[in-house]
Design an enzyme around this catalytic site. Structure first.
Site, PDB file in Angstrom:
ATOM      1  N   LYS A  83       1.059  -0.932   0.133  1.00 29.75           N
ATOM      2  CA  LYS A  83      -0.246  -0.391   0.482  1.00 29.75           C
ATOM      3  C   LYS A  83       0.965   1.318   0.099  1.00 29.75           C
ATOM      4  CE  LYS A  83      -4.993   0.988  -0.087  1.00 29.75           C
ATOM      5  NZ  LYS A  83      -5.719   0.469  -0.564  1.00 29.75           N
TER       6      LYS A  83
HETATM    7  P1  NAD Z   1     -13.364   7.602  -2.703  1.00 30.11           P
HETATM    8  O1  NAD Z   1     -12.251   8.859  -2.735  1.00 30.11           O
HETATM    9  O2  NAD Z   1     -13.803   7.270  -3.801  1.00 30.11           O
HETATM   10  O3  NAD Z   1     -14.428   7.956  -1.967  1.00 30.11           O
HETATM   11  C1  NAD Z   1     -14.477   7.763  -0.563  1.00 30.11           C
HETATM   12  C2  NAD Z   1     -16.125   8.563  -0.174  1.00 30.11           C
HETATM   13  O4  NAD Z   1     -15.984   8.545   0.877  1.00 30.11           O
HETATM   14  C3  NAD Z   1     -16.469  10.193  -0.671  1.00 30.11           C
HETATM   15  O5  NAD Z   1     -17.501   9.983  -1.341  1.00 30.11           O
HETATM   16  C4  NAD Z   1     -15.941  10.931   0.540  1.00 30.11           C
HETATM   17  O6  NAD Z   1     -16.893  12.152  -0.096  1.00 30.11           O
HETATM   18  C5  NAD Z   1     -16.719   9.799   1.609  1.00 30.11           C
HETATM   19  N1  NAD Z   1     -15.960   9.846   2.826  1.00 30.11           N
HETATM   20  C6  NAD Z   1     -14.626  10.149   3.195  1.00 30.11           C
HETATM   21  N2  NAD Z   1     -14.793  10.740   4.600  1.00 30.11           N
HETATM   22  C7  NAD Z   1     -16.381  10.199   4.754  1.00 30.11           C
HETATM   23  C8  NAD Z   1     -16.517  10.619   6.521  1.00 30.11           C
HETATM   24  N3  NAD Z   1     -16.723  10.974   7.072  1.00 30.11           N
HETATM   25  N4  NAD Z   1     -18.052  10.355   6.719  1.00 30.11           N
HETATM   26  C9  NAD Z   1     -18.284  10.212   5.396  1.00 30.11           C
HETATM   27  N5  NAD Z   1     -18.139   9.896   4.283  1.00 30.11           N
HETATM   28  C10 NAD Z   1     -16.958   9.539   3.956  1.00 30.11           C
HETATM   29  O7  NAD Z   1     -12.534   6.371  -2.675  1.00 30.11           O
HETATM   30  P2  NAD Z   1     -12.992   5.120  -2.083  1.00 30.11           P
HETATM   31  O8  NAD Z   1     -12.107   4.499  -3.740  1.00 30.11           O
HETATM   32  O9  NAD Z   1     -14.593   5.212  -2.807  1.00 30.11           O
HETATM   33  O10 NAD Z   1     -12.110   3.801  -1.085  1.00 30.11           O
HETATM   34  C11 NAD Z   1     -13.674   3.775  -0.083  1.00 30.11           C
HETATM   35  C12 NAD Z   1     -12.671   3.066   1.017  1.00 30.11           C
HETATM   36  O11 NAD Z   1     -12.718   1.709  -0.117  1.00 30.11           O
HETATM   37  C13 NAD Z   1     -11.683   2.751   1.567  1.00 30.11           C
HETATM   38  O12 NAD Z   1     -11.425   2.208   3.224  1.00 30.11           O
HETATM   39  C14 NAD Z   1     -10.339   2.088   0.949  1.00 30.11           C
HETATM   40  O13 NAD Z   1      -9.513   1.220   0.860  1.00 30.11           O
HETATM   41  C15 NAD Z   1     -11.438   0.827   0.784  1.00 30.11           C
HETATM   42  N6  NAD Z   1     -11.213   0.322  -1.050  1.00 30.11           N
HETATM   43  C16 NAD Z   1     -10.923   1.148  -2.561  1.00 30.11           C
HETATM   44  C17 NAD Z   1     -11.022  -0.428  -3.820  1.00 30.11           C
HETATM   45  C18 NAD Z   1     -10.998   0.627  -4.873  1.00 30.11           C
HETATM   46  O14 NAD Z   1     -10.462  -0.504  -5.753  1.00 30.11           O
HETATM   47  N7  NAD Z   1     -11.064   1.953  -4.596  1.00 30.11           N
HETATM   48  C19 NAD Z   1     -10.956  -1.127  -2.719  1.00 30.11           C
HETATM   49  C20 NAD Z   1     -10.687  -1.747  -1.866  1.00 30.11           C
HETATM   50  C21 NAD Z   1     -11.102  -0.851  -0.751  1.00 30.11           C
END
Ligand code: NAD
Length: 425
Positions: free
Chosen positions: A115
């Protein structure tokens, strides 16, 4: 490993990395494995911190700190996303890297865990500043990244464009185009069909399997989704398409509720234009602090880690928690949820669709032949349902929850490889 009981008497919560290590210890305790071997696979193999000077648009210099952690390369190259966020630090990146090792092992793809991240606030930076920061980061890790060593992907606040810049920087330094050095790229430069939706779609495949197991009807179920980014919005969309009524959603700016169900397709169109869910005409405003306690059947935390803790776990009313985010439930909260019979689909299983299709993207880049979206989705579906069934079987046999079972499966797979490869000396 800190003594959780001793630390619990203090008010300082344990760190995200300590939480990840605790989850490992709990599962490792159920397996009969040499202690030294467990120490070897538990801790990160390599953690690198770099200083990143960037010229800002106004001509001044700003210093940023970047991280890359390779937790394990036992089963294959380190694999894992890159996060841009003001809270990024070594502790968080180490935890996220460790979860990647276990996630890749649960779905049995030939990767280790890694990561990366940069401590920055992308909402306050221009596209040009973000490009310079990304290229400096990629150049700093030129010797670390590589299709056979360490393969980044998008995470919070990074996207296909970020991956295109990393791929280009790496390729310029290599004097040849190397598409397989990152995944989550745009389609026209070696991305995979289905990758953009894979994590959220995979979350809903695991929810569907959980509903089947719990004999619940999707069409009579309701859901709340925290976070409306890549994972949250697509998970909400696939829940909506499965017939689940999504009654609550939120992002960092605010929330929405509609007891009749929110039209997620319309909301996604709205968010594309307005960049936030607030103001969507098809629902009422909701205080984001209330979303986790909504009276729904399925709760999908899809924002950040440490959202459900010992302080608020008892207030969760959902029957199923599907961990779209990494680490949204702390170990202390897990105990409370288990007592309250909440069925938690752990992150290392629930959101593994993303890394599974990243694996497909890497395979396609290396063979130079690209699959149809149907082929991608069908293969992901098979891998995730097999992983879900395997983890559920171990959980039922050992009378443990799904998180413990998923860790048990993953640790055993990594140990098997270490035993076969031996220790190089
Ligand atoms: P992203 O940046 O696309 O979206 C994050 C979302 O969370 C946004 O809508 C933001 O406004 C919201 N957010 C942030 N802080 C917040 C809070 N305190 N309360 C409510 N909403 C809040 O990110 P993502 O890629 O969707 O990732 C989200 C999670 O999923 C992370 O934990 C990431 O590690 C995990 N994840 C992502 C992927 C991927 O392929 N993108 C894969 C596995 C896991």
């Amino acid at each position: 490993m800190p003594n959780r009981k001793r630390l619990k008497s203090y008010t300082i919560p344990l760190s995200t990395f300590e939480n990840a290590m605790h989850q490992f210890d709990q599962a490792a305790g159920k397996l009969n494995i040499d202690k030294g071997l467990l120490e070897f696979i538990k801790y990160p193999k390599r953690s690198i911190i770099v200083k990143l000077p960037v010229r800002m648009d106004d001509g001044t210099f700003e210093m940023f700190t970047g991280y890359r952690v390779q937790h394990s390369t036992v089963r294959g190259p380190a694999k894992g996303g890159i996060r841009y966020h003001p809270n990024v630090d070594l502790d968080e990146v180490q935890a996220l890297a460790a979860w990647m090792t276990w996630k890749c092992a649960v779905v049995n793809i030939p990767f280790g865990g890694g990561k990366g991240g940069i401590c920055c606030d992308p909402s306050k930076m221009s596209t040009n500043e973000l490009e310079r920061l990304t290229r400096r980061y990629a150049a700093s890790f030129y010797d670390t990244f590589g299709p056979e060593t360490d393969i980044p992907a998008p995470d919070v606040n990074t996207n296909e464009q970020t991956m295109a810049w990393i791929m280009d920087t790496y390729s310029m330094r290599s004097q040849r185009t190397v598409t397989s050095v990152v995944t989550g790229k745009p389609l026209c430069i070696g991305g995979s069909r289905g990758r953009h939706d894979a994590t959220g779609a995979g979350v809903v495949i695991t929810v569907r399997e959980a509903l089947k197991h719990l004999k619940m009807n999707p069409e009579k179920s309701t859901a709340a989704v925290q976070g409306f980014g890549n994972v949250g919005s697509i998970a909400a969309l696939h829940l909506f398409r499965l017939g689940v009524k999504v009654t609550h959603v939120c992002d960092v700016f605010g929330g929405l509720t509609n007891s009749k169900g929110i039209d997620i397709e319309a909301l996604i169109k709205y968010v594309k234009e307005h960049k936030k869910v607030v103001g969507f005409p098809g629902a009422k405003p909701l205080d984001i602090k209330k979303l986790l306690y909504a009276k729904v059947d399925i709760l999908v935390p899809a924002a950040l880690e440490n959202q459900i803790t010992e302080k608020n776990a008892a207030r969760v009313k959902a029957k199923i928690i599907a961990e779209g985010a990494n680490g949204p439930v702390t170990p202390e909260a897990d105990v409370i949820l288990k007592k309250n019979k909440v069925f938690v689909i752990p992150d290392i299983l629930c959101n593994a669709g993303g890394v599974t299709v990243s694996y497909f993207e890497w395979v396609q880049d290396r063979i130079g032949y690209f699959w149809t979206e149907e082929e991608v989705n069908e293969r992901m579906e098979r891998i995730l349902t097999e992983a879900f069934d395997g983890v559920l079987k171990i959980a039922l046999e050992n009378k443990v929850d799904l998180r413990m079972a998923a860790f048990m499966v993953a640790i055993q797979r990594v140990v098997e490889v270490v035993q076969l490869r031996g220790i190089y000396a």
